[in-house]
Motif scaffolding. Structure first.
Motif, PDB file in Angstrom:
ATOM      1  N   UNK A 156      -2.315  12.282   2.503  1.00 17.39           N
ATOM      2  CA  UNK A 156      -3.457  12.988   1.427  1.00 17.39           C
ATOM      3  C   UNK A 156      -3.951  11.888   0.590  1.00 17.39           C
ATOM      4  N   UNK A 157      -3.103  10.675   0.183  1.00 16.23           N
ATOM      5  CA  UNK A 157      -3.827   9.830  -0.618  1.00 16.23           C
ATOM      6  C   UNK A 157      -3.181   8.558  -0.579  1.00 16.23           C
ATOM      7  N   UNK A 158      -4.049   7.459  -0.834  1.00 19.36           N
ATOM      8  CA  UNK A 158      -3.278   6.170  -0.189  1.00 19.36           C
ATOM      9  C   UNK A 158      -3.954   5.196  -1.334  1.00 19.36           C
ATOM     10  N   UNK A 159      -3.059   4.262  -1.781  1.00 13.08           N
ATOM     11  CA  UNK A 159      -3.622   3.118  -2.961  1.00 13.08           C
ATOM     12  C   UNK A 159      -2.842   2.016  -2.526  1.00 13.08           C
ATOM     13  N   UNK A 160      -3.633   0.767  -2.349  1.00 13.78           N
ATOM     14  CA  UNK A 160      -3.340  -0.563  -2.161  1.00 13.78           C
ATOM     15  C   UNK A 160      -2.656  -1.157  -3.470  1.00 13.78           C
ATOM     16  N   UNK A 161      -1.406  -1.713  -3.425  1.00 15.47           N
ATOM     17  CA  UNK A 161      -0.754  -2.397  -4.461  1.00 15.47           C
ATOM     18  C   UNK A 161      -0.942  -1.766  -5.757  1.00 15.47           C
ATOM     19  N   UNK A 162      -0.362  -0.791  -6.134  1.00  9.14           N
ATOM     20  CA  UNK A 162      -0.971  -0.171  -7.374  1.00  9.14           C
ATOM     21  C   UNK A 162      -0.260  -0.799  -8.685  1.00  9.14           C
ATOM     22  N   UNK A 163      -0.807  -0.573  -9.679  1.00 13.79           N
ATOM     23  CA  UNK A 163      -0.399  -1.068 -11.120  1.00 13.79           C
ATOM     24  C   UNK A 163       1.182  -0.220 -11.409  1.00 13.79           C
TER      25      UNK A 163
ATOM     26  N   UNK B 104       0.707  -1.055  -0.064  1.00 10.22           N
ATOM     27  CA  UNK B 104       0.028   0.116   0.025  1.00 10.22           C
ATOM     28  C   UNK B 104       0.987   1.323  -0.004  1.00 10.22           C
ATOM     29  N   UNK B 105       0.700   2.059  -1.073  1.00  8.08           N
ATOM     30  CA  UNK B 105       1.520   3.319  -1.087  1.00  8.08           C
ATOM     31  C   UNK B 105       0.834   4.536  -0.782  1.00  8.08           C
ATOM     32  N   UNK B 106       1.471   5.389  -0.240  1.00 15.76           N
ATOM     33  CA  UNK B 106       0.712   6.770   0.306  1.00 15.76           C
ATOM     34  C   UNK B 106       1.543   8.042  -0.134  1.00 15.76           C
ATOM     35  N   UNK B 107       0.867   9.166  -0.134  1.00 13.10           N
ATOM     36  CA  UNK B 107       1.443  10.431  -0.385  1.00 13.10           C
ATOM     37  C   UNK B 107       1.181  11.389   0.862  1.00 13.10           C
TER      38      UNK B 107
ATOM     39  N   UNK C  88      -7.678   3.848   3.528  1.00 11.16           N
ATOM     40  CA  UNK C  88      -8.095   4.676   2.355  1.00 11.16           C
ATOM     41  C   UNK C  88      -9.385   5.610   2.588  1.00 11.16           C
ATOM     42  N   UNK C  89     -10.368   4.938   3.618  1.00  9.05           N
ATOM     43  CA  UNK C  89     -11.614   5.776   3.664  1.00  9.05           C
ATOM     44  C   UNK C  89     -11.294   6.816   4.946  1.00  9.05           C
ATOM     45  N   UNK C  90     -10.419   6.465   5.895  1.00  9.66           N
ATOM     46  CA  UNK C  90     -10.214   7.391   7.057  1.00  9.66           C
ATOM     47  C   UNK C  90      -9.563   8.439   6.832  1.00  9.66           C
ATOM     48  N   UNK C  91      -8.397   8.451   5.937  1.00 10.14           N
ATOM     49  CA  UNK C  91      -7.665   9.806   5.561  1.00 10.14           C
ATOM     50  C   UNK C  91      -8.407  10.823   5.283  1.00 10.14           C
ATOM     51  N   UNK C  92      -9.514  10.750   4.547  1.00 10.23           N
ATOM     52  CA  UNK C  92     -10.379  12.227   3.988  1.00 10.23           C
ATOM     53  C   UNK C  92     -10.877  12.518   5.186  1.00 10.23           C
ATOM     54  N   UNK C  93     -11.329  12.004   6.459  1.00  9.97           N
ATOM     55  CA  UNK C  93     -12.193  12.341   7.654  1.00  9.97           C
ATOM     56  C   UNK C  93     -11.540  12.570   8.678  1.00  9.97           C
TER      57      UNK C  93
END
Length: 420
Positions: free
Chosen positions: A175-182, A164-167, A236-241
Motif C-alpha cells: 500500500x505504500x513504499x519509501x526509499x531509505x527513510x529518515x 526501501x521500506x514498504x507496508x 513507488x509510482x506503480x503501487x498506486x495503479x
C-alpha cells in the motif's frame, strides 16, 4: 525442465565504488567470493535451482573478467534453450548513454529481452548472498493475480534507513513504499512479521531488490525514459495503479555492498553452522577447475575454509577463507582473513630462473589478521598486517584500509619485513 514462462534479468550494478579496490578492474558480479566462486554465481545458481535457465546479466564496468567467467562456466546442452548471456551497455540508435540506473539498464536492453517468449520477468541483483526458491515466489505471484511482486526481508530499525521500506495490507498487497527513510519516520513504517522476526527486532519490511513483473506491464513501464531506477521511481509510482504484492522471505540474505559486508559474509562461512550454507542440496555452481587436492603440512586449522589446489605450511590458520591455488609459507599465522588465491602456480624452477623475491601468496614467518588479500597478491617473508579499528582509512599503491580492514590490491606486492 526449464520454466519457459520466466526470463531472468540480473543487474550487474554500477561502478561498485563501495567495494573498491576489489572492483578496480572487475565488475561487481565478478568479485571472487567464498574461495572459489564469483558473486554472479549466487543469482545464477538460484535461478538454475529454480529451473529458470534463461538469464541475461547486465553490466557496463570492467566486464571482461565477468564475460570470461560466464563463458567458461555456464554450458548447457546444444539442444537446450538455456543460456546465460552478458549484456554490456551499448550505443544504439535509441540511446548513446551508459546505464543511468536499474530501470534504465532494463529499458536499454529491452530489445534483447523481447526476442524471447516469456510471461514474467524476474529481476535480480548481482551482489547479494542468499538461497531462494524463485518458483515459490512465482507461484505466489500467480495466485495473487499480481502485476508486480517484490521480495521483502524483515530488518531492524538500525538497518531500515538503508533500504526501501514498504507496508502491506492483510492480503500482502503493498500500500505504500519509501526509499531509505529518515530515522524519524520509522515509527510509521512497522509491519506485520513473524514472531521469530519480532524477537530479533526485525519489524520493518525492506525491499530485497528482487522483482517479478508481468511482461506486458514491464514493456509499458519502460516506455517512460524519465524513470531510471526501480526503487526510487518505478515501484513507488506503480503501487498506486498496479497490483503489487510482497513476497516475505525469512532465510539468510545479505547485500554485498561494502568492504565490511563483503568481509563479514566471507568469514561467516567459517562458522560451525554458517548462515549461508554451502553444504546442502541447494548447490552453488561455478567454473569447474581441474585442480589437485590441497596439501597442508604442520598447520593448526580452526574454523578454516580451504579451497582446492593450496600448498600450506603455516603454523596456524583461524577463522579464515583460503582461495584456490593459495600458497602460505612456514611459521606464518593467518587469522580473520579472506585470501582469494591465485590464477596460476609458480614452480620452483620458475621462481629461481626469474629471481622472484616475493612469490605468489604469503611468505614465511608472516602474521596476517583482519585482511582481504585479492587475487595474485604477494606477501613477502616476515610481513605483519594487523587490521582493526586502531587503523585509520587510507589508500596506498599496494593496499587500502577501510573500516579497519586491510585490503591488499589484486596483483600487488607487500615487500619483505613490511609492518601495517
Amino acid at each position: 525442465m526449464i520454466n519457459n514462462s520466466v526470463l531472468s534479468i540480473i543487474l550487474g550494478g554500477g561502478q561498485g565504488s563501495r567495494l573498491y579496490p576489489l572492483t578496480a578492474d572487475r565488475s561487481k558480479p565478478a568479485v571472487p567470493i567464498a574461495g572459489k566462486y564469483r558473486l554472479v554465481d549466487i543469482p545464477i545458481s538460484n535461478c538454475i535451482n529454480s529451473n529458470i535457465k534463461r538469464m541475461y546479466v547486465l553490466t557496463q564496468f570492467n566486464s571482461a573478467s565477468l564475460n570470461q567467467h560466464i563463458k567458461n562456466t555456464y554450458h548447457f546442452s546444444f539442444f537446450s534453450q538455456a543460456f546465460v548471456d552478458v549484456l554490456a551497455a551499448e550505443q544504439t540508435m535509441q540511446s548513446d548513454k551508459w546505464f543511468q540506473g536499474t530501470a534504465d539498464a532494463v529499458r536499454q536492453s529491452m530489445h534483447h529481452f523481447l526476442q524471447n517468449e516469456f510471461e514474467y520477468a524476474l529481476i535480480l541483483s548481482g551482489d547479494q548472498l542468499y538461497n531462494m526458491d524463485f518458483q515459490h515466489m512465482i507461484e505466489k505471484h500467480k495466485e495473487s493475480n499480481a502485476e508486480i511482486s517484490i521480495a521483502t526481508y524483515p530488518v531492524t530499525a538500525k538497518e531500515a534507513t538503508g533500504f526501501g521500506l514498504l507496508k502491506t495490507n492483510e492480503e500482502n498487497t503493498i500500500t505504500s513504499f519509501i526509499e531509505k527513510p529518515d530515522e524519524s519516520l520509522l515509527p510509521d513504517w512497522t509491519s506485520d512479521v513473524s514472531d521469530e522476526m519480532k524477537k530479533d527486532g526485525r519489524n520493518y519490511l525492506a525491499s530485497m531488490g528482487i522483482y517479478i513483473f508481468n511482461r506486458e506491464l514491464l514493456v509499458e513501464l519502460m516506455k517512460n525514459p524519465d524513470t531510471i531506477d526501480f526503487g526510487k521511481e518505478i515501484i513507488p509510482n506503480a503501487i498506486h495503479d498496479h497490483k503489487t504484492v510482497s513476497y516475505q522471505y525469512e532465510g539468510y540474505w545479505t547485500d554485498i555492498g561494502t568492504i565490511q559486508s563483503f568481509f563479514e559474509a566471507n568469514l561467516g562461512l567459517t562458522d560451525d553452522i554458517p548462515k549461508f550454507n554451502l553444504y546442502d542440496d541447494n548447490r552453488i555452481y561455478t567454473r569447474a577447475r581441474i585442480l589437485p587436492t590441497s596439501k597442508i603440512s604442520g598447520t593448526l586449522l580452526n574454523k578454516a575454509v580451504i579451497s582446492d589446489g593450496c600448498i600450506i605450511h603455516a603454523d596456524k590458520i583461524e577463522r579464515s577463507v583460503i582461495g584456490v591455488r593459495s600458497r602460505i609459507g612456514k611459521n606464518s599465522v593467518v587469522t580473520n582473513t579472506y585470501m582469494m588465491g591465485n590464477d596460476s602456480y609458480e614452480s620452483l624452477e620458475y621462481i629461481e630462473n626469474n629471481k622472484i623475491e616475493n612469490v605468489l601468496g604469503i611468505g614465511d614467518r608472516c602474521n596476517i589478521n583482519n585482511c582481504i588479500l585479492d587475487k595474485n597478491s604477494r606477501i613477502g617473508d616476515d610481513v605483519t598486517i594487523n587490521g582493526g579499528d586502531h587503523l585509520e582509512d587510507t589508500e596506498k599503491d599496494n593496499y587500502i584500509i577501510k573500516d579497519g580492514i586491510v585490503v591488499v590490491r589484486k596483483g600487488a606486492t607487500i615487500p619483505k619485513g613490511t609492518i601495517i
